[in-house]
Design a protein around this motif. Structure first.
Motif, PDB file in Angstrom:
ATOM      1  N   GLU A  57      -3.081  12.588  -8.373  1.00 38.75           N
ATOM      2  CA  GLU A  57      -2.196  12.388  -7.225  1.00 38.75           C
ATOM      3  C   GLU A  57      -0.814  11.901  -7.671  1.00 38.75           C
ATOM      4  O   GLU A  57       0.216  12.349  -7.155  1.00 38.75           O
TER       5      GLU A  57
ATOM      6  N   ARG B 123       1.010  22.495  -3.660  1.00 44.88           N
ATOM      7  CA  ARG B 123       0.033  21.881  -2.755  1.00 44.88           C
ATOM      8  C   ARG B 123      -1.122  21.231  -3.502  1.00 44.88           C
ATOM      9  O   ARG B 123      -1.830  20.387  -2.951  1.00 44.88           O
ATOM     10  N   SER B 124      -1.299  21.642  -4.759  1.00 45.08           N
ATOM     11  CA  SER B 124      -2.382  21.063  -5.551  1.00 45.08           C
ATOM     12  C   SER B 124      -2.014  21.151  -7.028  1.00 45.08           C
ATOM     13  O   SER B 124      -1.114  21.905  -7.417  1.00 45.08           O
TER      14      SER B 124
END
Length: 301
Positions: A269, A289-290
């Motif tokens: 994260e 997005r990831s």
């Protein structure tokens, strides 16, 4: 005598009001002596150096009588002789120690009032001509000192000029401010600029692969290029004080005094937030997005 503000030539023409029927001269046009045509330079700003010098003397006398002291800056209108584009506003420094540094940008520095007045005489080699003195003022000026600050065991030299360049003018730093915190922070940023490692797919994979080896209190650092360049440190925290957060990101902009700090539950994260430029605006979509999306798009690295 009216002359061209670029070359100083007297072969100039300006607008006048003439009776179209009798061809009789009536008067000069509005501000006719400010703009005209030079036989050598074309359409230019015209100037009267002697008149401007008289106005400088008048404004200087009024300022010193009103304030009981001498100014150290002149707010002026100038014409660039190396890249003519009409009028421009600039400050000119007057007097003061040679090793001084001011918070505002200046176009020139003069020893005294007499030298200031010489700037009204056009000189193509100088780069500009002073065509109006609008006001005199006093602005704080500090001596350009060198501070030796120890950062991570290394002595980093920092000058007053470097500090004022990093901090916006509106901070109005004093000498005491520089000595108490600003020089130290500037040295810290100067040290961070020496970091040679940048966040890329190779580093991202290594950090994620070796996450299990990272002990509480340890950290990794790298540079991150966004709109500005940043120095980023990711530190693994001791679990109890910050649970459930396990990682802290501390980011320092290397071009100004912006900073960013935030805690995360997972290392992935933290890294993804860095790659998305610390975006926290819900109306602006993230670039990635990831982490899988980032690694897929950058798999050649």
């Amino acid at each position: 005598m009216i002359v061209c503000s670029l070359c100083g030539g007297t072969d100039v023409k300006c607008a006048a009001v003439v009776d179209p029927n009798t061809k009789e001269f009536i008067e000069f046009g509005y501000e006719a002596f400010l703009d005209g045509e030079c036989s050598q330079c074309g359409n230019v700003t015209l100037t009267d150096p002697n008149e401007i010098k008289s106005d400088i003397d008048k404004r200087w006398t009024e300022y010193t009588a009103r304030n009981g002291s001498r100014p150290n800056f002149a707010l002026c209108r100038i014409v660039r002789t190396d890249n003519y584009d009409g009028y421009g506003q600039a400050r000119i420094r007057i007097g003061g120690p040679s090793k001084a540094v001011e918070k505002c940008n200046t176009v020139a520095a003069c020893r005294d009032l007499d030298e200031l007045k010489t700037l009204t005489d056009p000189d193509p080699e100088r780069g500009f001509t002073l065509v109006e003195c609008q006001a005199f003022e006093f602005r704080p000026v500090m001596e350009n000192r060198i501070y030796l600050i120890e950062i991570d065991g290394e002595s980093i030299p920092v000058t007053t000029e470097e500090v004022l360049k990093l901090y916006p003018e509106q901070h109005n730093l004093t000498q005491d401010d520089i000595e108490r915190y600003a020089a130290t922070y500037t040295a810290q940023i100067k040290s961070y600029r020496g970091c040679e490692r940048c966040l890329d797919a190779v580093l991202v994979r290594r950090l994620l692969d070796e996450e299990r080896l990272m002990k509480p209190g340890e950290s990794d650092s790298f540079k991150l290029q966004q709109r500005f360049q940043w120095f980023v440190r990711i530190r693994k925290e001791r679990e109890k004080p910050y649970a459930p957060f396990r990682y802290t990101v501390e980011a320092f902009c290397l071009d100004n005094i912006q900073t960013f700090t935030r805690r995360y539950v997972k290392l992935e994260e933290a890294l993804l937030h860095c790659l998305n430029g610390f975006n926290e605006n819900a109306s602006i979509p993230d670039r990635y997005r990831s982490m899988d999306e980032y690694l897929t798009k950058n798999q050649k690295q």
